[in-house]
Motif scaffolding. Sequence first.
Motif, PDB file in Angstrom:
ATOM      1  N   TYR A 185       0.827  -1.204   0.000  1.00 54.87           N
ATOM      2  CA  TYR A 185       0.000   0.000   0.000  1.00 54.87           C
ATOM      3  C   TYR A 185       0.865   1.260   0.000  1.00 54.87           C
ATOM      4  CZ  TYR A 185      -3.704   3.274   1.247  1.00 54.87           C
ATOM      5  OH  TYR A 185      -4.585   4.330   1.259  1.00 54.87           O
ATOM      6  N   ALA A 186       1.982   1.226   0.743  1.00 53.65           N
ATOM      7  CA  ALA A 186       2.880   2.388   0.759  1.00 53.65           C
ATOM      8  C   ALA A 186       3.396   2.690  -0.643  1.00 53.65           C
ATOM      9  CB  ALA A 186       4.037   2.139   1.723  1.00 53.65           C
ATOM     10  N   LYS A 203       1.435   7.895  11.584  1.00 53.23           N
ATOM     11  CA  LYS A 203       1.359   6.453  11.809  1.00 53.23           C
ATOM     12  C   LYS A 203      -0.074   5.950  11.880  1.00 53.23           C
ATOM     13  CE  LYS A 203       2.928   2.899  15.099  1.00 53.23           C
ATOM     14  NZ  LYS A 203       1.598   2.383  15.493  1.00 53.23           N
ATOM     15  N   LEU A 204      -0.911   6.595  12.702  1.00 45.76           N
ATOM     16  CA  LEU A 204      -2.277   6.105  12.888  1.00 45.76           C
ATOM     17  C   LEU A 204      -3.103   6.241  11.619  1.00 45.76           C
ATOM     18  CD1 LEU A 204      -3.084   7.396  16.496  1.00 45.76           C
ATOM     19  CD2 LEU A 204      -2.310   5.131  15.787  1.00 45.76           C
ATOM     20  N   ASP A 205      -2.957   7.361  10.916  1.00 43.76           N
ATOM     21  CA  ASP A 205      -3.716   7.553   9.678  1.00 43.76           C
ATOM     22  C   ASP A 205      -3.293   6.548   8.617  1.00 43.76           C
ATOM     23  OD1 ASP A 205      -5.202   9.584  10.729  1.00 43.76           O
ATOM     24  OD2 ASP A 205      -4.020  11.200   9.818  1.00 43.76           O
ATOM     25  N   PHE A 206      -1.999   6.305   8.526  1.00 42.73           N
ATOM     26  CA  PHE A 206      -1.533   5.332   7.529  1.00 42.73           C
ATOM     27  C   PHE A 206      -2.069   3.941   7.837  1.00 42.73           C
ATOM     28  CE2 PHE A 206       1.575   2.070   6.267  1.00 42.73           C
ATOM     29  CZ  PHE A 206       1.500   2.235   4.886  1.00 42.73           C
ATOM     30  N   GLU A 207      -2.028   3.544   9.116  1.00 43.50           N
ATOM     31  CA  GLU A 207      -2.509   2.216   9.482  1.00 43.50           C
ATOM     32  C   GLU A 207      -4.019   2.086   9.232  1.00 43.50           C
ATOM     33  OE1 GLU A 207      -1.229   1.761  13.504  1.00 43.50           O
ATOM     34  OE2 GLU A 207       0.826   1.198  12.939  1.00 43.50           O
ATOM     35  N   ASP A 209      -5.779   3.788   7.008  1.00 45.39           N
ATOM     36  CA  ASP A 209      -5.986   3.768   5.560  1.00 45.39           C
ATOM     37  C   ASP A 209      -5.581   2.419   4.962  1.00 45.39           C
ATOM     38  OD1 ASP A 209      -6.882   6.340   5.719  1.00 45.39           O
ATOM     39  OD2 ASP A 209      -5.017   7.263   4.993  1.00 45.39           O
ATOM     40  N   THR A 210      -4.530   1.823   5.526  1.00 50.29           N
ATOM     41  CA  THR A 210      -4.091   0.507   5.045  1.00 50.29           C
ATOM     42  C   THR A 210      -5.178  -0.532   5.294  1.00 50.29           C
ATOM     43  OG1 THR A 210      -1.767   1.041   5.453  1.00 50.29           O
ATOM     44  CG2 THR A 210      -2.322  -1.283   5.252  1.00 50.29           C
ATOM     45  N   TRP A 211      -5.811  -0.466   6.466  1.00 51.41           N
ATOM     46  CA  TRP A 211      -6.857  -1.440   6.771  1.00 51.41           C
ATOM     47  C   TRP A 211      -8.076  -1.220   5.873  1.00 51.41           C
ATOM     48  CZ3 TRP A 211      -7.079  -6.035   8.454  1.00 51.41           C
ATOM     49  CH2 TRP A 211      -8.304  -6.606   8.812  1.00 51.41           C
ATOM     50  N   ALA A 212      -8.430   0.035   5.625  1.00 55.17           N
ATOM     51  CA  ALA A 212      -9.541   0.304   4.717  1.00 55.17           C
ATOM     52  C   ALA A 212      -9.236  -0.244   3.330  1.00 55.17           C
ATOM     53  CB  ALA A 212      -9.814   1.810   4.663  1.00 55.17           C
TER      54      ALA A 212
END
Length: 403
Positions: A185-186, A203-207, A209-212
């Motif tokens: 995803y990155a 960190k939290l936003d990336f994680e 967004d990755t789960w979505a």
Amino acid sequence: MTLVETYGDPATENMLIHGDNLPALQALGRDYAGNIKCIYIDPPYNTGSSFEHYEDDIEHNVWLDQMATRLPLLRGLLSPDGVIFVHIDDKEMAYLRVMMDGVFGRANFLNTIVVKTSDPSGHKVVNPSPYAQTEYILMYAKDRRSYAWFTQYVPTGNDIMYNKIVANIEEDYSNWRVESLAGHYARLLGYSDIRSAKAARGKLDFEADTWAFAVRNAHRVCQLTAISNLAGKAIVALREASKNAPGVLRLARPPLDDVYVLGGRQMYFLNAKIKTIDNAEVVARPLTNLWTDIPFNGISYEGDVIFKNGKKPEKLLRRCIEMSTAPGDRVLDCYLGSGTTAAVAHKLGRRWIGIESGEHLLTHCLPRLRRVVDGTDESGVTKVTAWRGGGGFRVYKTDGSPA
């Protein structure tokens, strides 16, 4: 019983009854015996307290006698495939369980549901034993042989075990390229690695967004899980073969799903956990008898009525009603309180009967249900049920109750 008024649809079968529930239940038995699919009651817990709208301080034997006279009547109203839910705390729960075993039969006991209702308030909590934050719902069938259970699902949070993705799922499995989910995803976002993506996006936003992204691509997101020696012989043999083989191996086993193995570990895909809940595709798990996902705080103004220490969340009633009925079935609550059961049943398209002896039937239940019919109640489960108003109800009073 005497008809007082009809609100909304004049052909409605919904009933709001003001008066003692004992004669009301006896009267209902003449016309509704065996016709109620779901009963939910939230009787006084007998906590020893006195609340604004009702007394919760009844002598133990009197409380038991009240329940003993009403439970057989409720059983008689249930349909052969019907279910009763009795919501209670630990003050009388053990006695009630024994009594319900006697009335409904031990073989018809289905479950004790544990409901988380609160959290301790910091260091101010004073209790001589562990803080009590749960209540209980005793669930019985009228006849377990006629009762049908359909698995219910509840949304779950992120599952960090699903951390792989098949980058080229459209190709033959033998050519699959399995990568880190976060790394994949990155790179899609234009970053060289995970660290760069977290630094740029947080960190939290990336994680999140990755789960979505994982949910949207659940058919190719997976976890790699160890294969037990107790698995089928063919799967164990595939495990051993894959340890020395490049790429993914497959075991076809119609009519079951194919088994995919990589490096001695089985690939479990996320799409097997995707369910449609409230019109959204989410990762879900089967409902258990531990309910921690229904908040009790923040419900004070549900239905535009305040009923301190007695109101239950509309989401809780929605779950009980949906897991035991279909649209058009009848739901009964003879301890209606602020009217939650009737309001939720109405929004879900069920027929309902609500009984309440207190004056709050007039000050709480009646205006609340009028707003439901009018479509002006926007609280509780209104949005997720797409309720816009309609239907109606009749108001009755029992002999001796005020008009």
